[in-house]
Design an enzyme around this catalytic site. Structure first.
Site: not given
Ligand code: BDR
Ligand code: CA
Length: 313
Positions: A243
């Site tokens: 992400h």
């Molecule tokens: C986001 O939430 C976190 O778990 C990850 O680091 C990312 O920023 C994804 O939904």
């Protein structure tokens, strides 16, 4: 073009860690003024620890790391150890950090940096809940005009949510903060789940990290190995979605991403859809556009960039 100045606001998290490593590996494109930590994936004492572990892994103990908000503006903290493990950075065995935390509060650092540098020259890169950014905007609203851009990971529209059926984790943890940020008037670029769920660490991409045969390459392979078990089980996908590195990759090669400039509002009242990013992708309202909401990524180009840059560390 001189490197763009950024502040990374983060809650590491394996994918946050990779995003930070990509930025630190790219000095010709990005100058990291500092890293500000927020509670999110894990509580603040762990996100500040993990951010420093990552700086030391990159050989950059000189990067100032600040502690920020330890809870959302108006709700209890929700964490994500079920995804990231007990420490938030489970997977590789990395030494405890020895570099000190920087003095001062993350929110004051953000305000000071925006005041010190010329308007339109500092980009904020939030990779976690938007609490610190919203607190800075509340404390000093005039900074909104000085922000070059806010490039953030958060939200989802066609892809739905990952913590509730309609909400993505970062926005869900602090919807009130997200609402303040999305209404602040600064240019915003959003990397939602619609994009990040296409940035999957497949086996061959993971092998490419490991084949770098450096402490960074091996650590990134071990982080994504750990992180992927959750998404594979949940979605049956080919690997872990990276992400947060979409944010720092955008700062280096924006052409890897495609999206639309649209209106995005945050749900802050309904318990059922709390934290939903209501994205007017089809332009069915007359609400003014306030964000560039990405919808697609050149995933091969993204992983090529990532692997090449990580090889430098
Ligand atoms: C986001 O939430 C976190 O778990 C990850 O680091 C990312 O920023 C994804 O939904
Ligand atoms: Ca994150």
């Amino acid at each position: 073009m001189p490197p763009r100045k950024i502040i990374i606001d983060t809650d590491p998290g394996q994918d946050d860690a990779v995003a930070i490593l990509l930025a630190l590996a790219s000095p010709e494109d990005i100058e990291v003024l500092g890293i500000t930590c927020v509670a999110g994936n894990v509580p603040l004492p762990l996100t500040t620890r993990n951010a420093r572990i990552v700086c030391e892994l990159a050989g950059r103990p000189d990067v100032p790391v600040f502690a920020g908000a330890d809870r959302p503006l108006g709700r209890d903290l929700v964490t994500a150890e079920h995804v990231h493990g007990k420490t938030g950075l489970d997977g590789p065995t990395l030494p405890e950090p020895t570099m000190p935390m920087a003095d001062g509060h993350a929110v004051d650092f953000i305000i000071e940096q925006l005041a010190e540098h010329a308007p339109g020259t500092v980009t904020l890169c939030p990779l976690g809940p938007l609490t610190n950014i919203a607190m800075a905007l509340q404390k000093q609203p005039a900074i909104a005009n000085r922000i070059a851009k806010i490039v953030l990971m958060g939200g989802g529209y066609f892809e739905g949510g990952n913590i509730t059926p309609t909400a993505e984790f970062n926005i869900y943890v602090d919807p009130q903060a997200a609402d303040i940020v999305f209404k602040c008037g600064a240019p915003i670029v959003v990397m939602p789940l619609d994009v990040t769920h296409k940035a999957l660490v497949t086996r061959s991409r993971n092998d490419a990290f490991r084949a770098l045969d450096t402490p960074v390459g091996v650590a990134v392979a071990e982080m994504t190995d750990f992180f992927e078990r959750f998404d594979k089980e949940k979605y049956g996908s080919a690997g872990a979605p990276l992400h947060d590195p979409c944010v720092t990759a955008y700062m280096i090669q924006p052409h890897l991403f495609k999206g639309r400039h649209i209106n995005v509002e945050i749900e802050t009242t309904s318990e059922l859809t709390m934290g939903m990013t209501v994205a007017d992708w089809w332009g069915v309202t007359d609400r003014a556009p306030n964000a560039t909401f990405m919808g697609d990524i050149d995933a091969d180009g993204f992983f090529t960039l990532l692997t090449e840059r990580l090889a430098r560390l």
